[in-house]
Write an enzyme that holds these catalytic residues in place. Structure first.
Site, mmCIF file in Angstrom:
data_model
loop_
_atom_site.group_PDB
_atom_site.id
_atom_site.type_symbol
_atom_site.label_atom_id
_atom_site.label_comp_id
_atom_site.label_asym_id
_atom_site.label_seq_id
_atom_site.Cartn_x
_atom_site.Cartn_y
_atom_site.Cartn_z
ATOM 1 N N SER A 121 1.085 0.320 3.237
ATOM 2 C CA SER A 121 0.366 -0.383 4.282
ATOM 3 C C SER A 121 0.648 -1.456 4.773
ATOM 4 C CB SER A 121 -0.931 -0.029 4.366
ATOM 5 O OG SER A 121 -1.369 1.251 3.924
ATOM 6 N N HIS A 142 5.628 4.277 7.560
ATOM 7 C CA HIS A 142 4.094 4.189 7.382
ATOM 8 C C HIS A 142 3.410 5.361 8.355
ATOM 9 C CE1 HIS A 142 0.155 2.010 8.428
ATOM 10 N NE2 HIS A 142 0.054 2.334 7.039
ATOM 11 N N GLU A 154 5.440 4.231 11.647
ATOM 12 C CA GLU A 154 5.946 2.963 11.988
ATOM 13 C C GLU A 154 7.064 3.042 10.945
ATOM 14 O OE1 GLU A 154 2.881 -0.156 13.066
ATOM 15 O OE2 GLU A 154 2.178 0.743 11.194
ATOM 16 N N ASN A 192 -2.117 -1.728 11.479
ATOM 17 C CA ASN A 192 -2.821 -2.449 10.358
ATOM 18 C C ASN A 192 -3.195 -3.838 10.855
ATOM 19 O OD1 ASN A 192 -3.967 -0.393 8.949
ATOM 20 N ND2 ASN A 192 -2.071 -0.452 7.573
HETATM 21 N N1 LIG Z 1 -5.409 5.928 3.133
HETATM 22 C C1 LIG Z 1 -4.689 5.423 4.119
HETATM 23 O O1 LIG Z 1 -5.382 5.336 5.281
HETATM 24 C C2 LIG Z 1 -3.380 5.062 3.948
HETATM 25 C C3 LIG Z 1 -2.731 5.002 5.545
HETATM 26 C C4 LIG Z 1 -1.281 4.774 5.283
HETATM 27 C C5 LIG Z 1 -0.664 4.301 4.172
HETATM 28 N N2 LIG Z 1 -1.315 4.470 2.944
HETATM 29 C C6 LIG Z 1 -0.553 4.019 1.886
HETATM 30 O O2 LIG Z 1 -0.256 5.054 1.111
HETATM 31 C C7 LIG Z 1 -0.220 4.843 -0.446
HETATM 32 C C8 LIG Z 1 -1.046 5.744 -1.106
HETATM 33 O O3 LIG Z 1 -2.690 5.697 -0.525
HETATM 34 P P1 LIG Z 1 -3.646 6.864 -0.544
HETATM 35 O O4 LIG Z 1 -4.561 6.426 0.129
HETATM 36 O O5 LIG Z 1 -2.851 7.989 -0.518
HETATM 37 O O6 LIG Z 1 -3.927 6.652 -2.285
HETATM 38 P P2 LIG Z 1 -4.751 7.598 -3.244
HETATM 39 O O7 LIG Z 1 -5.131 6.714 -4.362
HETATM 40 O O8 LIG Z 1 -5.602 8.547 -2.515
HETATM 41 O O9 LIG Z 1 -3.414 8.397 -3.878
HETATM 42 C C9 LIG Z 1 -2.535 7.741 -4.690
HETATM 43 C C10 LIG Z 1 -1.875 8.574 -5.817
HETATM 44 O O10 LIG Z 1 -0.851 8.359 -6.560
HETATM 45 C C11 LIG Z 1 -0.784 8.628 -7.924
HETATM 46 N N3 LIG Z 1 -0.160 7.609 -8.434
HETATM 47 C C12 LIG Z 1 -0.445 6.486 -8.746
HETATM 48 N N4 LIG Z 1 0.790 5.881 -9.390
HETATM 49 C C13 LIG Z 1 1.471 6.743 -9.597
HETATM 50 C C14 LIG Z 1 2.884 7.078 -10.132
HETATM 51 N N5 LIG Z 1 3.474 5.933 -10.515
HETATM 52 N N6 LIG Z 1 3.672 8.080 -9.899
HETATM 53 C C15 LIG Z 1 3.184 9.213 -9.550
HETATM 54 N N7 LIG Z 1 1.863 9.211 -8.811
HETATM 55 C C16 LIG Z 1 1.237 7.835 -8.971
HETATM 56 C C17 LIG Z 1 -2.535 8.515 -8.022
HETATM 57 O O11 LIG Z 1 -2.978 9.528 -9.285
HETATM 58 C C18 LIG Z 1 -3.279 8.979 -6.865
HETATM 59 O O12 LIG Z 1 -3.337 10.513 -6.727
HETATM 60 C C19 LIG Z 1 -0.703 3.336 -0.572
HETATM 61 O O13 LIG Z 1 0.656 2.607 -0.436
HETATM 62 C C20 LIG Z 1 -1.234 3.299 0.856
HETATM 63 O O14 LIG Z 1 -1.446 1.609 1.148
HETATM 64 C C21 LIG Z 1 -2.627 4.591 2.970
#
Ligand SMILES: NC(=O)c1ccc[n+]([C@@H]2O[C@H](COP(=O)([O-])OP(=O)(O)OC[C@H]3O[C@@H](n4cnc5c(N)ncnc54)[C@H](O)[C@@H]3O)[C@@H](O)[C@H]2O)c1
Length: 292
Positions: A121, A142, A154, A192
């Site tokens: 993000s 994204h 994106e 964002n």
């Molecule tokens: N939640 C949102 O609104 C959103 C929107 C767009 C982008 N993002 C991006 O997406 C990514 C994930 O966000 P999220 O909200 O899904 O997080 P989350 O915490 O819900 O999920 C992350 C997952 O990744 C796993 N994980 C961590 N390290 C790991 C590794 N080395 N190998 C395999 N699995 C691993 C964790 O166990 C967890 O299940 C981030 O980079 C975030 O910035 C989030």
């Protein structure tokens, strides 16, 4: 996906990985979901099934299409399960070192031609790609949350992203049924950069007692025409992630509008992270990514 010779791999079975997996299987694309945590992987697969069940209950999907979509999903407890993938999309923690290490590790498992996608993000795609053996294969895509419902992706090139990789990311976006916008590798991209100060302004208005959660949401929906109010969206995204994204942009841009207001810290301390814990700005009947 005709020109991608293999399934899509999704690393990280949290909010976004699960949402991206739902998007892919619904678009007819075989998908392998993996996570470091087996518990999280099981929960992620359950969330995919729950979302598809809800789609059937709402008349948006037939039972037959749900079964076909579920058949396209495989879970893999280790990265070996990604060996045949044509694309790997990472949706792990928002941490540049973790993402660099992941792409370095993946390079040993997947083929040389594999498209490596980061769903970051706020982090630099160029910096994340520096961890990969082939940074020219790395691109940012994204997705917006909730990924199965939001049409935008994106597409962000790092400084070393090749033209072929960029074109492949655009084809993948179209194959997933999404609309692409092309953005420079800048903090927060477009969505964002606009959304986070706006959400923080809404939280500050709540802190000042200007109006209730429900009334601020209603004002934004019915006065500005947004499909979802800011507090409904924050509960969907998760307060912990909102804080992390806000702080990351604040540190990169040194702009106080990005600093998370103190109420965010208090809510996190109280376990009110949003839908995933069953409590946030609103109360939910059940805890879960797609809880009601
Ligand atoms: N939640 C949102 O609104 C959103 C929107 C767009 C982008 N993002 C991006 O997406 C990514 C994930 O966000 P999220 O909200 O899904 O997080 P989350 O915490 O819900 O999920 C992350 C997952 O990744 C796993 N994980 C961590 N390290 C790991 C590794 N080395 N190998 C395999 N699995 C691993 C964790 O166990 C967890 O299940 C981030 O980079 C975030 O910035 C989030």
């Amino acid at each position: 996906m005709a020109d991608f010779a293999g399934p899509v791999g999704v690393v990280g079975a949290g909010t976004m990985g699960t949402g991206i997996a739902i998007t892919a299987v619904r678009a007819g694309i075989p998908t392998v979901l993996t996570d470091v945590s087996e518990t999280q992987l099981r929960a992620g697969a359950d969330s995919v099934a729950a979302f598809l069940n809800k789609s059937v209950a709402r008349g948006k999907l037939t039972a037959q299409d749900r079964a076909a979509a579920l058949d396209r999903l495989t879970t893999a407890p280790t990265f070996d399960g990604l060996a045949d993938c044509a694309v790997v999309i990472e949706a792990i923690a928002e941490d540049v070192a973790a993402k660099q290490e992941l792409f370095a590790t993946l390079g040993k498992t997947v083929g040389d031609e594999v498209l490596l996608v980061t769903n970051t993000s706020t982090l630099s795609v160029t910096a994340i790609a520096a961890g990969a053996a082939r940074p020219e294969n790395v691109v940012g895509m994204h997705f917006c949350n909730p990924a199965p419902l939001m049409p935008l992706v994106e597409v962000v090139d790092g400084m070393r992203t090749s033209a072929e990789t960029h074109a492949a990311a655009l084809r993948l976006t179209a194959a997933l049924g999404k609309t692409a916008v092309v953005i420079k590798d800048t903090p927060g991209f477009i969505v964002n950069r606009l959304l986070i100060p706006f959400e923080n302004d809404c939280i500050r208005a709540l802190e000042r007692g200007v109006a209730t959660v429900a009334d601020i949401d209603r004002a934004v929906r019915f006065g500005l025409g947004y499909p979802m109010g800011p507090f409904t969206l924050l509960d969907t995204v998760g307060l912990d992630l909102h804080r992390a994204v806000s702080l990351s942009l604040y540190h990169q841009l040194r702009d106080p509008r990005f600093a998370p207001p103190p109420l965010v810290d208090r809510m996190i301390a109280a376990g009110r992270l949003g839908r995933k814990t069953g409590h946030g700005f609103y109360e939910y009947e059940s805890a879960g990514l797609f809880g009601t």
